[in-house]
Design an enzyme around this catalytic site. Structure first.
Site, short mmCIF file in Angstrom:
data_model
loop_
_atom_site.label_atom_id
_atom_site.label_comp_id
_atom_site.label_asym_id
_atom_site.label_seq_id
_atom_site.Cartn_x
_atom_site.Cartn_y
_atom_site.Cartn_z
N HIS A 34 0.91 -1.08 -0.06
CA HIS A 34 -0.11 -0.06 -0.02
C HIS A 34 1.06 1.24 0.15
CE1 HIS A 34 1.02 0.06 4.26
NE2 HIS A 34 0.65 -1.15 4.44
N GLY A 36 2.02 3.16 2.25
CA GLY A 36 2.97 3.19 3.24
C GLY A 36 3.99 2.39 2.77
N HIS A 37 4.06 1.33 2.14
CA HIS A 37 5.49 0.72 1.69
C HIS A 37 6.15 1.40 0.45
CE1 HIS A 37 2.73 -3.00 3.05
NE2 HIS A 37 4.05 -3.02 3.69
N GLN A 61 7.01 -15.90 12.21
CA GLN A 61 6.66 -14.69 12.88
C GLN A 61 5.18 -14.40 13.11
OE1 GLN A 61 8.14 -11.87 10.02
NE2 GLN A 61 6.07 -10.64 10.65
N GLU A 148 7.88 3.16 10.81
CA GLU A 148 7.64 3.45 12.25
C GLU A 148 6.25 2.90 12.79
OE1 GLU A 148 8.25 7.51 13.31
OE2 GLU A 148 10.62 7.22 13.08
N ASP A 150 5.38 -0.17 13.11
CA ASP A 150 5.68 -1.33 13.76
C ASP A 150 6.89 -0.91 14.55
OD1 ASP A 150 4.05 -3.69 12.49
OD2 ASP A 150 4.98 -2.62 10.72
N LEU A 184 -1.95 3.05 7.90
CA LEU A 184 -2.00 2.31 6.85
C LEU A 184 -1.46 0.87 7.28
CD1 LEU A 184 -0.70 4.57 3.67
CD2 LEU A 184 -3.06 3.76 4.27
N SER A 185 -2.20 -0.08 6.87
CA SER A 185 -1.81 -1.69 6.90
C SER A 185 -2.22 -2.63 6.11
CB SER A 185 -2.13 -1.99 8.69
OG SER A 185 -2.17 -3.26 8.70
N SER A 186 -1.59 -3.54 5.92
CA SER A 186 -2.10 -4.83 4.90
C SER A 186 -3.31 -5.13 5.78
CB SER A 186 -1.00 -5.69 4.62
OG SER A 186 0.26 -5.06 4.05
#
Length: 283
Positions: A34, A36-37, A61, A148, A150, A184-186
């Site tokens: 997205h 963010g990446h 993980q 940031e 994560d 933003l996050s997957s």
């Protein structure tokens, strides 16, 4: 952009960059890209620098009952986004390439990984540290770029790089957000139509609490207010914590930089976020 799936071919590509006098930046991802990446790619760009983005959904993980099987995978779309962003290499190994038969090594970073998500997701940061160490050895970058959002992951990686003498610059990029403030996050795609408007309570609760603490307000009252806002929105809270921004220890000493972090579940979706606490807010 080259798409590479074997380590030998990756090393040949990196060697060619080095022979041309170019530096290398690594942007590790698990795909489902997205904006963010893409901000990480943009932050990595410099004249004479090649960019390698990795896509690897790391099974080590994910804990029992987590979303490994349903984690979004869309390499074709991700590849198009990386190409448009100016990425030079997509490193997309299979699980068997990353963890061949007989693989028996785990990297554990104590201290910064112990609380918060480390407590809520046992073994998670061992999996993160192990795969990132492998990516560093495979790509051998000059700089590696992480978001940031994560924040604890970033702290774990910085500690590992310092402790193991990787000699890699770790660049943290500020959290990218939707117009309403949601990070933003997957995993945001898991939110349904009713949950998505309520999800914004997470950044809002942290923002309100951070401003109150920054103005010198009572920490316990500010934290209780954040809990109340999240609960009212339907979140089930894993943690809301005020920590030292470098060591991630709670009850930080006066004068130390502060970070407010939270993880909470809305329906089946677990979201994390964090904000800096500006102790000059009252000035």
């Amino acid at each position: 952009m080259q798409t590479i799936r074997q380590i030998a071919m990756l090393r040949d590509a990196i060697a060619a960059f080095r022979a041309a006098g170019e530096s290398v930046a690594l942007v590790p991802t698990m795909g489902a890209l997205h904006a963010g990446h893409i901000a990480l790619i943009e932050a990595a760009k410099r004249p004479g620098r090649r960019i390698v983005a990795s896509i690897f959904v790391n099974p080590r993980q994910f804990g029992a009952g987590e979303d490994l099987a349903r984690y979004p995978r869309r390499e074709a779309t991700d590849s198009q986004m990386l190409t448009r962003a100016g990425c030079d290499v997509l490193w997309a190994p299979a699980v068997e390439e990353m963890y061949p038969n007989g693989f028996a090594t785990t990297i554990s970073v104590t201290g910064v990984s112990d609380g918060l998500d480390g407590a809520a997701r046992p073994g998670h940061f061992d999996g993160v540290a192990t795969v990132v160490a492998k990516l560093f050895n495979q790509v051998r970058p000059d700089v590696a770029v992480f978001g940031e959002k994560d924040f604890q992951q970033l702290a774990v990686i910085r500690r590992m790089v310092a402790d193991l003498d990787f000699g890699i610059e770790i660049l943290g990029v500020p959290t990218q957000r939707e117009d309403d403030g949601l990070a933003l996050s997957s995993r945001n795609i898991y939110l349904d139509e009713a949950e998505r408007p309520r999800a914004v309570a997470l950044p809002r609760a942290l923002g309100v609490a951070a401003r109150e603490i920054g103005r010198g307000g009572d920490v316990a009252t500010a934290m209780a207010g954040a809990h109340d806002m999240l609960s009212a929105a339907g979140f089930v809270i894993d943690y809301v914590a005020l920590v030292d921004a470098e060591t991630l220890t709670e009850h930080p000493e006066p004068g130390r930089p502060l970070r407010l972090l939270a993880a909470a579940r809305l329906g089946a979706t677990r979201l994390i976020d964090n904000v800096a606490v500006d102790m000059q807010a009252s000035a």
